[in-house]
Design a protein around this motif. Sequence first.
Motif, PDB file in Angstrom:
ATOM      1  N   HIS A  60       0.822  -1.219   0.000  1.00  0.00           N
ATOM      2  CA  HIS A  60       0.000   0.000   0.000  1.00  0.00           C
ATOM      3  C   HIS A  60       0.852   1.264   0.000  1.00  0.00           C
ATOM      4  N   ARG A  61       1.814   1.347   0.940  1.00  0.00           N
ATOM      5  CA  ARG A  61       2.559   2.589   1.116  1.00  0.00           C
ATOM      6  C   ARG A  61       3.539   2.857  -0.009  1.00  0.00           C
ATOM      7  N   HIS A  62       4.165   1.817  -0.528  1.00  0.00           N
ATOM      8  CA  HIS A  62       5.205   2.037  -1.526  1.00  0.00           C
ATOM      9  C   HIS A  62       4.718   1.834  -2.962  1.00  0.00           C
ATOM     10  N   PHE A  63       4.004   0.775  -3.215  1.00  0.00           N
ATOM     11  CA  PHE A  63       3.581   0.510  -4.592  1.00  0.00           C
ATOM     12  C   PHE A  63       2.313   1.288  -4.952  1.00  0.00           C
ATOM     13  N   CYS A  64       1.253   1.104  -4.168  1.00  0.00           N
ATOM     14  CA  CYS A  64      -0.020   1.750  -4.517  1.00  0.00           C
ATOM     15  C   CYS A  64       0.081   3.275  -4.478  1.00  0.00           C
ATOM     16  N   GLY A  84      16.503  10.803  -4.958  1.00  0.00           N
ATOM     17  CA  GLY A  84      16.561  10.098  -3.680  1.00  0.00           C
ATOM     18  C   GLY A  84      15.760   8.816  -3.759  1.00  0.00           C
ATOM     19  N   SER A  85      16.022   8.043  -4.787  1.00  0.00           N
ATOM     20  CA  SER A  85      15.176   6.894  -5.133  1.00  0.00           C
ATOM     21  C   SER A  85      15.133   5.820  -4.050  1.00  0.00           C
ATOM     22  N   GLY A  86      16.230   5.634  -3.317  1.00  0.00           N
ATOM     23  CA  GLY A  86      16.228   4.638  -2.245  1.00  0.00           C
ATOM     24  C   GLY A  86      15.999   3.236  -2.768  1.00  0.00           C
ATOM     25  N   ALA A  87      14.875   2.653  -2.388  1.00  0.00           N
ATOM     26  CA  ALA A  87      14.528   1.304  -2.842  1.00  0.00           C
ATOM     27  C   ALA A  87      13.763   1.322  -4.162  1.00  0.00           C
ATOM     28  N   GLY A  88      13.747   2.511  -4.834  1.00  0.00           N
ATOM     29  CA  GLY A  88      13.125   2.596  -6.157  1.00  0.00           C
ATOM     30  C   GLY A  88      11.783   3.275  -6.196  1.00  0.00           C
ATOM     31  N   PHE A  89      11.403   3.923  -5.079  1.00  0.00           N
ATOM     32  CA  PHE A  89      10.079   4.550  -5.015  1.00  0.00           C
ATOM     33  C   PHE A  89      10.197   6.064  -5.096  1.00  0.00           C
ATOM     34  N   PRO A  90       9.464   6.695  -5.996  1.00  0.00           N
ATOM     35  CA  PRO A  90       8.352   6.191  -6.807  1.00  0.00           C
ATOM     36  C   PRO A  90       8.712   5.712  -8.219  1.00  0.00           C
ATOM     37  N   GLY A  91       9.984   5.855  -8.628  1.00  0.00           N
ATOM     38  CA  GLY A  91      10.342   5.654 -10.039  1.00  0.00           C
ATOM     39  C   GLY A  91       9.993   4.295 -10.613  1.00  0.00           C
ATOM     40  N   LEU A  92      10.338   3.215  -9.896  1.00  0.00           N
ATOM     41  CA  LEU A  92      10.136   1.881 -10.480  1.00  0.00           C
ATOM     42  C   LEU A  92       8.662   1.440 -10.498  1.00  0.00           C
TER      43      LEU A  92
END
Length: 214
Positions: A60-64, A84-92
């Motif tokens: 919910h928090r990262h993908f949706c 500041g992509s971090g684990a890829g959010f929101p880009g991926l």
Amino acid sequence: MSSHPSTSLIAAKIERALGEYGIASTPTQTEQILSYLKLLSRWNEKVNLTAIRDPLEILHRHFCECMFAGVSVPIEKGRLADVGSGAGFPGLPLKILRPDLQVLLIESNMKKAAFLAEVIRELGMGDTRIIVGRYEALGEELAPIDFVCSRAVGGFEGFLRWAASDSVAARQVILWAGGRDLDQIRTSTAWTWRISIQIPRSLQRFLLVGDRIV
């Protein structure tokens, strides 16, 4: 997709969660999210990618919440920089939803950049590039940029000035922000701010979109 019951069950949960945000996913997109979740869980044990550990909350928090921008802003195609992509959010997640996007992931942490490289490889994402470094040091090598996104940037003022600068000249900036930050963000006069969009299932989280004043 595998007929294994647990995989089918998780896929159904992914599709149901996305539906709550007005997002319809194809079987391929659902499978990509599932693969991404597995990689995230595996890497999180050795690299702190996200403080959230519960898979449903991550969904919910990262993908949706990230993919919600794809349908509400909307973001469809063009060049997108995730700062500041971090684990890829929101880009991926946006790349999963909108495969035609060209995505630049800007991340200064080498371990996180290594994780991003594995996700891109595992999910077979073309037109996706990782830039290891701090966004402040980047400029014309990013241009032309249609969208600059961030969920993790701290100092909004410097970030917004950079995104609007002549060297970057992003057409649009998209921020995931808490309610208390909205007024501070809107003080930036380089952007025409649209009405904030409340993120579903949240009380005080919003999408804020600005169009660069040319």
